[in-house]
Design a protein around this motif. Structure first.
Motif, PDB file in Angstrom:
ATOM      1  N   GLU A   1      -8.180 -12.007   1.969  1.00 18.39           N
ATOM      2  CA  GLU A   1      -9.101 -11.099   2.648  1.00 18.39           C
ATOM      3  C   GLU A   1     -10.551 -11.337   2.239  1.00 18.39           C
ATOM      4  OE1 GLU A   1      -7.161  -8.304  -0.537  1.00 18.39           O
ATOM      5  OE2 GLU A   1      -6.747 -10.240   0.420  1.00 18.39           O
ATOM      6  N   ILE A   2     -10.750 -11.857   1.022  1.00 14.48           N
ATOM      7  CA  ILE A   2     -12.120 -12.145   0.576  1.00 14.48           C
ATOM      8  C   ILE A   2     -12.605 -13.453   1.200  1.00 14.48           C
ATOM      9  CG2 ILE A   2     -13.605 -12.471  -1.423  1.00 14.48           C
ATOM     10  CD1 ILE A   2     -12.333  -9.630  -0.988  1.00 14.48           C
ATOM     11  N   ARG A   3     -11.735 -14.419   1.331  1.00 13.55           N
ATOM     12  CA  ARG A   3     -12.104 -15.650   2.031  1.00 13.55           C
ATOM     13  C   ARG A   3     -12.462 -15.333   3.480  1.00 13.55           C
ATOM     14  NH1 ARG A   3      -8.195 -20.768   1.654  1.00 13.55           N
ATOM     15  NH2 ARG A   3      -6.711 -19.254   2.484  1.00 13.55           N
ATOM     16  N   GLU A   4     -11.674 -14.466   4.105  1.00 15.62           N
ATOM     17  CA  GLU A   4     -11.968 -14.083   5.484  1.00 15.62           C
ATOM     18  C   GLU A   4     -13.271 -13.294   5.576  1.00 15.62           C
ATOM     19  OE1 GLU A   4     -10.559 -14.972   8.412  1.00 15.62           O
ATOM     20  OE2 GLU A   4      -9.588 -16.397   7.038  1.00 15.62           O
ATOM     21  N   ALA A   5     -13.600 -12.544   4.540  1.00 11.57           N
ATOM     22  CA  ALA A   5     -14.883 -11.825   4.533  1.00 11.57           C
ATOM     23  C   ALA A   5     -16.047 -12.804   4.550  1.00 11.57           C
ATOM     24  CB  ALA A   5     -14.965 -10.920   3.300  1.00 11.57           C
TER      25      ALA A   5
ATOM     26  N   THR B   1      -5.198  -2.414  -8.617  1.00 13.25           N
ATOM     27  CA  THR B   1      -3.979  -3.225  -8.615  1.00 13.25           C
ATOM     28  C   THR B   1      -4.292  -4.711  -8.549  1.00 13.25           C
ATOM     29  OG1 THR B   1      -3.852  -2.851  -6.218  1.00 13.25           O
ATOM     30  CG2 THR B   1      -2.476  -1.461  -7.632  1.00 13.25           C
ATOM     31  N   TYR B   2      -5.385  -5.075  -7.865  1.00 10.67           N
ATOM     32  CA  TYR B   2      -5.752  -6.503  -7.820  1.00 10.67           C
ATOM     33  C   TYR B   2      -6.082  -7.000  -9.217  1.00 10.67           C
ATOM     34  CZ  TYR B   2      -8.340 -10.763  -7.698  1.00 10.67           C
ATOM     35  OH  TYR B   2      -8.752 -12.039  -7.995  1.00 10.67           O
ATOM     36  N   PHE B   3      -6.952  -6.301  -9.909  1.00 10.21           N
ATOM     37  CA  PHE B   3      -7.406  -6.751 -11.220  1.00 10.21           C
ATOM     38  C   PHE B   3      -6.259  -6.779 -12.224  1.00 10.21           C
ATOM     39  CE2 PHE B   3     -11.056  -5.032  -8.991  1.00 10.21           C
ATOM     40  CZ  PHE B   3     -12.018  -5.997  -9.205  1.00 10.21           C
ATOM     41  N   THR B   4      -5.368  -5.803 -12.133  1.00  9.90           N
ATOM     42  CA  THR B   4      -4.217  -5.763 -13.038  1.00  9.90           C
ATOM     43  C   THR B   4      -3.264  -6.923 -12.776  1.00  9.90           C
ATOM     44  OG1 THR B   4      -4.370  -3.355 -13.208  1.00  9.90           O
ATOM     45  CG2 THR B   4      -2.266  -4.367 -13.824  1.00  9.90           C
TER      46      THR B   4
ATOM     47  N   ALA C   1     -19.258  -8.811  -2.468  1.00 10.86           N
ATOM     48  CA  ALA C   1     -19.465  -7.356  -2.444  1.00 10.86           C
ATOM     49  C   ALA C   1     -18.170  -6.645  -2.095  1.00 10.86           C
ATOM     50  CB  ALA C   1     -20.565  -6.997  -1.446  1.00 10.86           C
ATOM     51  N   GLU C   2     -17.404  -7.215  -1.164  1.00 13.05           N
ATOM     52  CA  GLU C   2     -16.111  -6.626  -0.818  1.00 13.05           C
ATOM     53  C   GLU C   2     -15.091  -6.850  -1.932  1.00 13.05           C
ATOM     54  OE1 GLU C   2     -14.602  -7.323   3.105  1.00 13.05           O
ATOM     55  OE2 GLU C   2     -16.606  -7.537   3.987  1.00 13.05           O
ATOM     56  N   ALA C   3     -15.153  -8.008  -2.572  1.00 17.61           N
ATOM     57  CA  ALA C   3     -14.197  -8.312  -3.641  1.00 17.61           C
ATOM     58  C   ALA C   3     -14.318  -7.328  -4.800  1.00 17.61           C
ATOM     59  CB  ALA C   3     -14.408  -9.741  -4.137  1.00 17.61           C
TER      60      ALA C   3
ATOM     61  N   PHE D   1     -12.260 -13.876  -9.245  1.00 19.21           N
ATOM     62  CA  PHE D   1     -11.699 -13.935  -7.895  1.00 19.21           C
ATOM     63  C   PHE D   1     -11.252 -15.336  -7.482  1.00 19.21           C
ATOM     64  CE2 PHE D   1     -14.735 -10.362  -7.963  1.00 19.21           C
ATOM     65  CZ  PHE D   1     -13.825  -9.330  -7.788  1.00 19.21           C
ATOM     66  N   SER D   2     -11.330 -16.298  -8.389  1.00 21.61           N
ATOM     67  CA  SER D   2     -10.842 -17.668  -8.139  1.00 21.61           C
ATOM     68  C   SER D   2     -11.538 -18.336  -6.958  1.00 21.61           C
ATOM     69  CB  SER D   2      -9.311 -17.656  -7.937  1.00 21.61           C
ATOM     70  OG  SER D   2      -8.665 -17.154  -9.087  1.00 21.61           O
ATOM     71  N   PHE D   3     -12.854 -18.134  -6.891  1.00 24.68           N
ATOM     72  CA  PHE D   3     -13.691 -18.856  -5.938  1.00 24.68           C
ATOM     73  C   PHE D   3     -14.860 -19.461  -6.725  1.00 24.68           C
ATOM     74  CE2 PHE D   3     -11.865 -15.675  -2.872  1.00 24.68           C
ATOM     75  CZ  PHE D   3     -11.214 -16.586  -2.047  1.00 24.68           C
TER      76      PHE D   3
END
Length: 386
Positions: free
Chosen positions: A39-43, A280-283, A272-274, A232-234
């Motif tokens: 979803e962050i790549r799509e952002a 739950t993502y960070f965990t 900014a969205e990430a 975020f692995s980018f």
């Protein structure tokens, strides 16, 4: 101040090139082998298509990202920053470090850095005309530790700032509250600035990450640096940021505008969205890296390496003294791809005094589990005693 950083390539470039030439598994440089959240790549794609960031973004960074950074600092660390005056977006943490040191260090100033240190620290201190003063993290009881007495003794009348890194690359040490409180007390007592590199803030497996800016008397003298790449692995997007007082952030911006000026326009909107992703993502991200750490740590131990299991980051430091008696880390790492098809990095290049890290080798575990398992098998096959 020596200028050994001029005219050469970094150890990461050398080892990555060696990985390409030999077809080895590259556990040297710290970049993931999979992308971050879809979803962050799509952002980012959406921002490109909508024409957001395709031209020069604002010098301090797009308002959406500066607001998101301020919200992140409040959400995770209880620190409040004004997104308009106390947040600056940079081309990754590397530019943030360079701009901070160029802005704050005058020729002849001393900068204390925890040794071993990320290689850009030495280069940036040198470019600013400063003198780096290493305080060595030393191995003990399976981990690396900061000697607070040594730190205090390193401060002189010429000391300008302490360059802190926690969670620490390459050792994986996470400085605890007591240690950070002592550093803060010293900085206040001697009126020192602190520049703190916290890019691995969400990768703490044991203990907790506590920003030094949260300690009494530290907010007004601390520049906190972080970035999106590791969380975020980018890593190729190169989006970093600085938070601090208006005076300190303005100084960094004055230097930064003559480096990249601006960068990563569409990616700023995506990050900014990430930063607003749920807990739950960070965990899950942390737990996944912990599992990968354990896979590689076991493989290295089985192969005969002395392993210092990291509290944070995505690097494991090992000692090869028993595995390869009489061999230095640089020689070992240059031979390793030919011997078993794995690339690592010698920690000795991260020291002012290479003998302190002469037998230390760093491996990155930010790779797919299958890749780590294959690397572990190769190392075991090549080194394990039968």
């Amino acid at each position: 101040m020596t200028k050994e950083w001029l005219g050469g390539t970094t150890i990461f470039a050398e080892m990555s090139a060696l990985a390409v030439r030999t077809g080895a598994i590259n556990l040297g440089q710290g970049f993931p082998d999979t992308d971050g959240p879809e979803e962050i790549r799509e952002a980012a794609v959406r921002a490109l298509r909508d024409g957001r960031g395709n031209q020069y973004p604002p010098g301090p960074g797009v308002p959406e990202l500066r607001t998101a950074v301020a919200a992140h600092q409040r959400r995770f660390h209880g620190l409040t920053y004004d997104p308009d005056t106390e947040v600056l977006v940079t081309a990754g943490a590397t530019e943030a470090i360079a701009a901070a040191l160029l802005a704050l260090v005058e020729p002849g100033d001393e900068v204390i850095a925890l040794e071993p240190y990320y290689d850009s620290y030495a280069a940036c201190i040198g470019m600013a005309g400063g003198t780096r003063v290493p305080v060595t993290l030393r191995p003990r009881d399976g981990a690396y530790h900061l000697d607070l007495d040594e730190l205090r003794a390193a401060v002189t009348d010429r000391t300008r700032l302490i360059l802190l890194n926690t969670p620490h690359n390459p050792t994986g040490t996470v400085l605890g509250r007591e240690e950070l409180a002592a550093v803060a007390e010293l900085a206040v007592e001697r009126d020192l600035l602190v520049v703190t590199d916290e890019v691995y803030e969400h990768l703490v497996f044991e203990g907790e990450h506590v920003p030094i800016a949260s300690f009494p008397g530290m907010r007004e003298r601390t520049l906190t640096i972080s970035s999106a790449g590791k969380t975020f692995s980018f890593t190729g997007w190169k989006v970093g940021w600085v938070t601090g007082t208006p005076k300190l952030v303005t100084a960094v911006r004055s230097a930064k505008q003559f480096l990249t000026y601006v960068a990563s326009g569409p990616f700023q909107y995506a990050i900014a969205e990430a930063l607003a992703l749920p807990d739950t993502y960070f965990t899950a991200f942390r737990d996944d890296l912990r599992a990968k750490r354990d896979v590689l740590a076991k493989g290295l131990t089985d192969a005969g390496f002395h392993v210092y299991v990291p509290q944070g980051t995505y690097f494991i430091t090992t000692d090869i003294s028993d595995l390869a008696p009489g061999t230095d880390a640089l020689t070992f790492c240059r031979e390793l791809p030919h011997r078993c098809g794995v690339v690592a990095v010698p920690n000795s290049v991260f020291y002012d005094h290479p003998t302190a890290g002469r037998t230390q080798v760093r491996f990155a575990f930010c790779k797919r589990q299958s890749v780590l398992a294959e690397a572990a098998d190769r190392l075991r096959t090549s080194f394990a005693r039968h």
